[in-house]
Write a protein that holds these residues in place. Structure first.
Motif, PDB file in Angstrom:
ATOM      1  N   PRO A 188       0.697  -1.172   0.056  1.00  0.00           N
ATOM      2  CA  PRO A 188       0.259   0.034   0.443  1.00  0.00           C
ATOM      3  C   PRO A 188       0.780   1.401   0.018  1.00  0.00           C
ATOM      4  O   PRO A 188      -0.138   2.706  -0.057  1.00  0.00           O
ATOM      5  N   TRP A 189       2.627   1.303  -0.026  1.00  0.00           N
ATOM      6  CA  TRP A 189       3.090   2.299   0.288  1.00  0.00           C
ATOM      7  C   TRP A 189       2.872   2.566  -1.344  1.00  0.00           C
ATOM      8  O   TRP A 189       3.238   4.265  -1.655  1.00  0.00           O
ATOM      9  N   GLY A 190       2.763   1.741  -2.260  1.00  0.00           N
ATOM     10  CA  GLY A 190       2.920   2.165  -3.732  1.00  0.00           C
ATOM     11  C   GLY A 190       4.118   2.076  -4.318  1.00  0.00           C
ATOM     12  O   GLY A 190       4.459   2.242  -5.266  1.00  0.00           O
ATOM     13  N   LYS A 191       5.038   1.137  -3.585  1.00  0.00           N
ATOM     14  CA  LYS A 191       6.134   1.341  -4.191  1.00  0.00           C
ATOM     15  C   LYS A 191       6.913   0.508  -3.329  1.00  0.00           C
ATOM     16  O   LYS A 191       6.482   0.355  -2.041  1.00  0.00           O
ATOM     17  N   ARG A 206       3.171  -9.766 -16.354  1.00  0.00           N
ATOM     18  CA  ARG A 206       4.756  -9.283 -15.475  1.00  0.00           C
ATOM     19  C   ARG A 206       4.434  -7.670 -16.472  1.00  0.00           C
ATOM     20  O   ARG A 206       3.869  -7.503 -16.986  1.00  0.00           O
ATOM     21  N   SER A 207       4.931  -6.918 -14.813  1.00  0.00           N
ATOM     22  CA  SER A 207       5.040  -5.943 -14.674  1.00  0.00           C
ATOM     23  C   SER A 207       6.217  -4.837 -14.847  1.00  0.00           C
ATOM     24  O   SER A 207       7.043  -5.636 -14.134  1.00  0.00           O
ATOM     25  N   LEU A 208       6.379  -4.314 -15.021  1.00  0.00           N
ATOM     26  CA  LEU A 208       8.119  -3.544 -14.950  1.00  0.00           C
ATOM     27  C   LEU A 208       7.730  -2.649 -13.704  1.00  0.00           C
ATOM     28  O   LEU A 208       9.188  -1.926 -13.223  1.00  0.00           O
ATOM     29  N   ALA A 209       6.501  -1.763 -13.310  1.00  0.00           N
ATOM     30  CA  ALA A 209       6.473  -0.055 -13.685  1.00  0.00           C
ATOM     31  C   ALA A 209       6.344  -0.923 -12.031  1.00  0.00           C
ATOM     32  O   ALA A 209       6.496  -1.568 -11.023  1.00  0.00           O
ATOM     33  N   ASN A 210       7.348   0.580 -10.764  1.00  0.00           N
ATOM     34  CA  ASN A 210       8.067   0.407  -9.647  1.00  0.00           C
ATOM     35  C   ASN A 210       6.091   1.035  -8.527  1.00  0.00           C
ATOM     36  O   ASN A 210       6.351   2.337  -8.531  1.00  0.00           O
ATOM     37  N   ASP A 211       5.352  -0.070  -8.854  1.00  0.00           N
ATOM     38  CA  ASP A 211       3.730   0.895  -8.286  1.00  0.00           C
ATOM     39  C   ASP A 211       3.366  -0.379  -7.278  1.00  0.00           C
ATOM     40  O   ASP A 211       2.854  -0.152  -6.908  1.00  0.00           O
ATOM     41  N   GLY A 212       4.854  -1.151  -6.214  1.00  0.00           N
ATOM     42  CA  GLY A 212       3.923  -1.564  -5.001  1.00  0.00           C
ATOM     43  C   GLY A 212       4.047  -3.546  -5.319  1.00  0.00           C
ATOM     44  O   GLY A 212       3.931  -3.812  -4.715  1.00  0.00           O
ATOM     45  N   GLU A 213       3.733  -3.506  -5.875  1.00  0.00           N
ATOM     46  CA  GLU A 213       2.828  -4.982  -6.753  1.00  0.00           C
ATOM     47  C   GLU A 213       3.965  -5.653  -7.167  1.00  0.00           C
ATOM     48  O   GLU A 213       4.409  -5.028  -8.679  1.00  0.00           O
ATOM     49  N   PHE A 214       3.995  -7.156  -6.809  1.00  0.00           N
ATOM     50  CA  PHE A 214       4.439  -7.728  -7.487  1.00  0.00           C
ATOM     51  C   PHE A 214       4.423  -9.229  -6.999  1.00  0.00           C
ATOM     52  O   PHE A 214       2.933  -9.465  -7.368  1.00  0.00           O
ATOM     53  N   TRP A 215       4.630 -10.551  -7.954  1.00  0.00           N
ATOM     54  CA  TRP A 215       3.980 -11.686  -8.247  1.00  0.00           C
ATOM     55  C   TRP A 215       5.183 -12.243  -7.127  1.00  0.00           C
ATOM     56  O   TRP A 215       6.399 -12.427  -7.720  1.00  0.00           O
ATOM     57  N   MET A 216       4.480 -13.406  -7.220  1.00  0.00           N
ATOM     58  CA  MET A 216       5.893 -14.424  -6.454  1.00  0.00           C
ATOM     59  C   MET A 216       4.584 -15.670  -6.253  1.00  0.00           C
ATOM     60  O   MET A 216       3.472 -15.960  -6.592  1.00  0.00           O
ATOM     61  N   SER A 217       5.715 -16.722  -6.178  1.00  0.00           N
ATOM     62  CA  SER A 217       5.176 -18.024  -6.077  1.00  0.00           C
ATOM     63  C   SER A 217       4.434 -18.641  -4.675  1.00  0.00           C
ATOM     64  O   SER A 217       4.715 -17.988  -3.910  1.00  0.00           O
ATOM     65  N   MET A 218       3.885 -19.783  -4.644  1.00  0.00           N
ATOM     66  CA  MET A 218       2.784 -19.590  -3.604  1.00  0.00           C
ATOM     67  C   MET A 218       3.521 -20.089  -2.345  1.00  0.00           C
ATOM     68  O   MET A 218       3.257 -19.843  -1.403  1.00  0.00           O
ATOM     69  N   GLU A 219       4.558 -20.768  -2.723  1.00  0.00           N
ATOM     70  CA  GLU A 219       6.307 -21.270  -1.662  1.00  0.00           C
ATOM     71  C   GLU A 219       6.229 -20.797  -0.934  1.00  0.00           C
ATOM     72  O   GLU A 219       6.097 -20.806   0.329  1.00  0.00           O
ATOM     73  N   ASP A 220       6.598 -19.038  -1.503  1.00  0.00           N
ATOM     74  CA  ASP A 220       7.730 -17.555  -1.768  1.00  0.00           C
ATOM     75  C   ASP A 220       6.062 -17.524  -0.685  1.00  0.00           C
ATOM     76  O   ASP A 220       6.659 -16.463   0.607  1.00  0.00           O
TER      77      ASP A 220
END
Length: 433
Positions: free
Chosen positions: A285-288, A314-328
């Motif tokens: 929620p910080w947006g980064k 995939r997105s390369l924007a520095n917007d605070g949103e990201f993907w990760m595996s379910m394990e991580d």
């Protein structure tokens, strides 16, 4: 033995659309009538100023716990900050805002989840208001609290320092829905400072009136990702949190913030080297500030999946949103909250029908506070409620949600007591007692 009496009798009657406290007939918070107040402002050609949540330091930090330079604060209306203020610009989005000088990431993580459901947004932020026609410096928002909907009125004076918003602010300079929503919620909590620290589940429930389910990720069910996938399809709202570290909001080497709340914004399955990989999308929620491990924005793993999957995720924007595996995800976060209007995803079926019943009760010293099961002599005196399931019913699941209602308006002054419940089957021979 019959169940003991409680101060408030159980409520079994079905809820009607026009019942007081429903969405169509919300209770006026602090007895303030939005339509009447706006009408008076328009007749008298003046802009509204809220006496119940005044534009002064008492509404920001009455106990002076935030460390702000309150003598520098000026309350300004949006029209005093920008030339062309708007409530929303191109709708509402999880990328619209950034957190301000207030530790309310739990609230903003819930806002991020809210933005996915336009119909719920329109409930929380009614569409009958703007900075255009009939503008009078007054706005209103609806929140669900302990079984009832409340209509909360505010003026649009916002706290600033050097003409900059102190708390949440939109990335689009003339958009003000995040700041006004935060102010309305601060009014309900008692002050802005009363919003400091909390759990995502709290705001999720008060945005929706839905049922919240929390999963401890250390002991999460093996099919949790599938549950999350069904929850997304059921239009549920989701959030998660990390363990607290020794230093508040410390950033770990992998980019994750300790003691911080995040929004879960989606799940997706990609094929990597011929095998399916279950992914979770998370928003800070910080947006980064993002995760930098496997499946993060710049992870080389993305180059080994199909172009279709890359373009969808995939997105390369520095917007605070990201993907990760379910394990991580399960390793990095402590818990997951899912809030839904109807917990259909539990069944894995869209054909199920859920009904709800609300019971009100209390634990009173000496009468109905019997302690836990270890207190065998008094345990039976705890409030008891019976739920009957007829033999010809198609019911497969029962979901029980327990809420703790606070008495003090100021959220930070309320204590959360250790409470719980037990579920027992009533033997057929005792069912008529």
């Amino acid at each position: 033995m019959p169940p003991p009496r409680v101060n408030n009798p159980p409520r079994n009657e079905p809820t009607t659309k026009d019942e007081k406290g429903s969405l169509t007939k919300p209770i006026k918070f602090l007895d303030q009538d939005y339509l009447e107040l706006r009408k008076n402002c328009l007749i008298n050609k003046r802009r509204y100023e809220d006496e119940m949540f005044p534009p002064d330091n008492s509404s920001i930090d009455p106990q002076k716990t935030l460390g702000l330079k309150l003598d520098q604060v000026k309350w300004l209306r949006p029209s005093e900050i920008v030339k062309d203020p708007q409530l929303t610009v191109d709708g509402v989005s999880r990328f619209d805002y950034s957190q301000g000088s207030l530790g309310n990431c739990w609230f903003l993580a819930s806002v991020g989840a809210l933005t996915f459901q336009r119909d719920i947004v329109d409930q929380v932020m009614p569409t009958d208001q703007s900075f255009g026609k009939d503008y009078a410096g007054i706005f209103h928002f609806k929140f669900w609290r302990f079984g009832k909907w409340f209509d909360v009125v505010i003026d649009d004076k916002l706290p600033t320092i050097k003409r900059k918003l102190i708390f949440v602010h939109s990335k689009t300079s003339n958009e003000f829905w995040p700041a006004l929503l935060e102010k309305a919620y601060a009014k309900v909590c008692g002050s802005y400072a009363d919003m400091k620290s909390g759990k995502v589940s709290e705001a999720l429930k008060e945005f929706t009136g839905g049922v919240q389910i929390c999963y401890d990720l250390k002991t999460a069910p093996t099919d949790l990702w599938n549950l999350m996938d069904r929850a997304v399809n059921a239009k549920a709202l989701m959030g998660c949190g990390t363990l607290k570290g020794e230093t508040p909001e410390q950033k770990l080497p992998n980019g994750i913030i300790q003691g911080h709340a995040y929004t879960v914004t989606g799940v997706f399955k990609v094929t990597y080297q011929g095998k399916p990989v279950k992914l979770v999308r998370v928003l800070n929620p910080w947006g980064k500030g993002e995760w930098i491990g496997d499946w993060s924005d710049k992870s080389p793993l993305w180059s080994k999946v199909s172009q279709k999957d890359q373009s969808m995720c995939r997105s390369l924007a520095n917007d605070g949103e990201f993907w990760m595996s379910m394990e991580d995800f399960t390793k990095s976060f402590e818990d997951l909250d899912i809030c839904c209007l109807r917990p259909d995803f539990l069944d894995g079926s869209s054909e199920c029908i859920w009904t709800s019943t609300c019971f009100n009760g209390s634990w009173d010293a000496g009468t109905t506070a019997g302690g836990c099961i270890n207190n065998r002599d008094t345990f039976w005196t705890n409030p008891q409620f019976r739920v009957r399931i007829s033999e010809d019913s198609a019911t497969e699941n029962i979901l029980v949600s327990l809420m703790q209602k606070h008495e003090d308006r100021h959220r930070s002054l309320n204590s959360n007591y250790a409470i719980g419940f037990s579920v027992y089957a009533i033997p057929p021979e005792a069912s008529k007692i």
